[in-house]
Motif scaffolding. Sequence first.
Motif, mmCIF file in Angstrom:
data_model
loop_
_atom_site.group_PDB
_atom_site.id
_atom_site.type_symbol
_atom_site.label_atom_id
_atom_site.label_comp_id
_atom_site.label_asym_id
_atom_site.label_seq_id
_atom_site.Cartn_x
_atom_site.Cartn_y
_atom_site.Cartn_z
ATOM 1 N N SER A 315 0.802 -1.223 0.000
ATOM 2 C CA SER A 315 0.000 0.000 0.000
ATOM 3 C C SER A 315 0.833 1.270 0.000
ATOM 4 N N ASN A 316 2.118 1.198 0.282
ATOM 5 C CA ASN A 316 2.964 2.394 0.319
ATOM 6 C C ASN A 316 3.868 2.496 -0.907
ATOM 7 N N ASN A 317 3.509 1.848 -2.012
ATOM 8 C CA ASN A 317 4.299 1.915 -3.242
ATOM 9 C C ASN A 317 4.047 3.261 -3.919
ATOM 10 N N ILE A 318 5.045 4.135 -3.889
ATOM 11 C CA ILE A 318 4.875 5.505 -4.367
ATOM 12 C C ILE A 318 4.609 5.547 -5.863
ATOM 13 N N GLU A 319 5.310 4.718 -6.615
ATOM 14 C CA GLU A 319 5.113 4.719 -8.069
ATOM 15 C C GLU A 319 3.674 4.367 -8.425
ATOM 16 N N ALA A 320 3.124 3.339 -7.798
ATOM 17 C CA ALA A 320 1.753 2.931 -8.095
ATOM 18 C C ALA A 320 0.753 4.011 -7.683
ATOM 19 N N ILE A 321 0.976 4.625 -6.516
ATOM 20 C CA ILE A 321 0.072 5.688 -6.059
ATOM 21 C C ILE A 321 0.076 6.852 -7.038
#
Length: 498
Positions: A315-321
């Motif tokens: 949930s903390n994957n910056i690229e995906a967010i």
Amino acid sequence: MTDGPVIEFTGFMKAFRLFRENRLSEAEAVCTNLLRKNPLDQATWALKMQCLSDSTYVDELDNEDMGLAETFLEQNVIATSARPGTSFQRPKTTAKGMNPIMRPSTNAGRPLSGVVRPQTSFKAGSMDQAVRTARTAKTARAVSSTSARNMRLGTASMAAGADGEFVNLARLNIDKYAADPQVNRQLFEYVFYYVNDMRVAHQIAGTASKSASFEDYYWKNQLAKCYLRLGMLNDAEKQLHSSLNQRKLIESFALLAKVQNRMDQPVAALKTYAQGLDSFNEDVTMLTGIARVQEALGEYDLSVDMYKRVLDVQSNNIEAIACVATTHFYDGKPEIALRYYRRILQMGVSSAELFMNIGLCCFAAQQFDFAVSSILRAQSTMTEDVAADIWYNIGQVMIDVGELEYAARAYSIALTHDPDHSESLVNLGILKHRDGKIDESRAMFSSAIAKNPLMFEGNYNLALVCLAQGRYHEAKNLIGKALEAFPDHEHCRGCTKI
């Protein structure tokens, strides 16, 4: 609790403890002092090499920068005119999802996904275009077959100490130390990452693999990395297939897919990632790789679905967010995109690009007070490499509020930071044309086309100017070039029917 004696480590144990605490410079200094007393201490020698290689270590999975030689002199691409959706040079322009015209683009002409990653464009125009505009490491010459990072690493060993380079590879018995399992891995990583000598690194990996009877998957992966750096992609693919037959690893699947991407075989890369997911269920590296390839092929819906799947796992994957947030923004949902960007901000990320994205989302959601403060924050924190994009977005905001004079000033400032910013040239040319300055607008459009032939807006707008001046043949040629860059542009297709 009684005060006991404080244990102080000395010698090799002190250096090893500093290394374990990731205090690499201190550990290296201790090793240097020990080697001055005993130059034949093999353990200290290996530890110092490990300290030097770790200080310049970059994951090969993320090191995808390509120079002119790799980009334009590539001999491994099989199909020169592949079907749409099977090559990075011909993405799907009619795929489901958002229209590519609605997505932000780089100077190379490729749509952005929300984050800037290495190798976001595989073929950036022509060789002449790249030589004239590509710059790296703040130098005045175009990037060659080696990246700026590699140029830095190639000279790093000369500054290892006052005594000169640490290991004299010309006088070192490579075969002896490469066959020694106690030090060969440290020696290889030192040569590969720190010295950046691919020839010697390949010799070490080949000798070590031979001494292990060709049954060690580690050395096959290292040989593949050397072949990848040397541009021998077919040999790298063979080594990785052999490594996967012995032991299935995430790194091996990811490297094999990377090689296939370099060979312009995205379908094979997607198959490799799928095989990796079969062995490592819901692995983030495999899921992210699939999402990147699908995005590069123009399959935006599938790419976003895969990024959402990444967020289900991490949930903390910056690229995906960032990618999901960008998709919501261009789908006309700035409030939802703002929630994602604020989530990135809460995770401790602070950059001018992030504040600019938050400001644009607030502006689109009519939260003007937050928009102004975020854009000002982006201005105060921007660096030289993103200043042109920041001012370009400010110009877009000025146009939306009707301040055309300030918009033209913002585009001019963007061009002072980056004279090759073709998007600013096109928009400034439109404003000049609106003011009746036809010759200046023609010059702006022509300059934008020269700097970025893949951006169809320059060709289309210049075609409109030529059409108004009665230059019908020139307008027809420009419309044809615009359709080559973006075949589904409705206005260009309408002009061809007239």
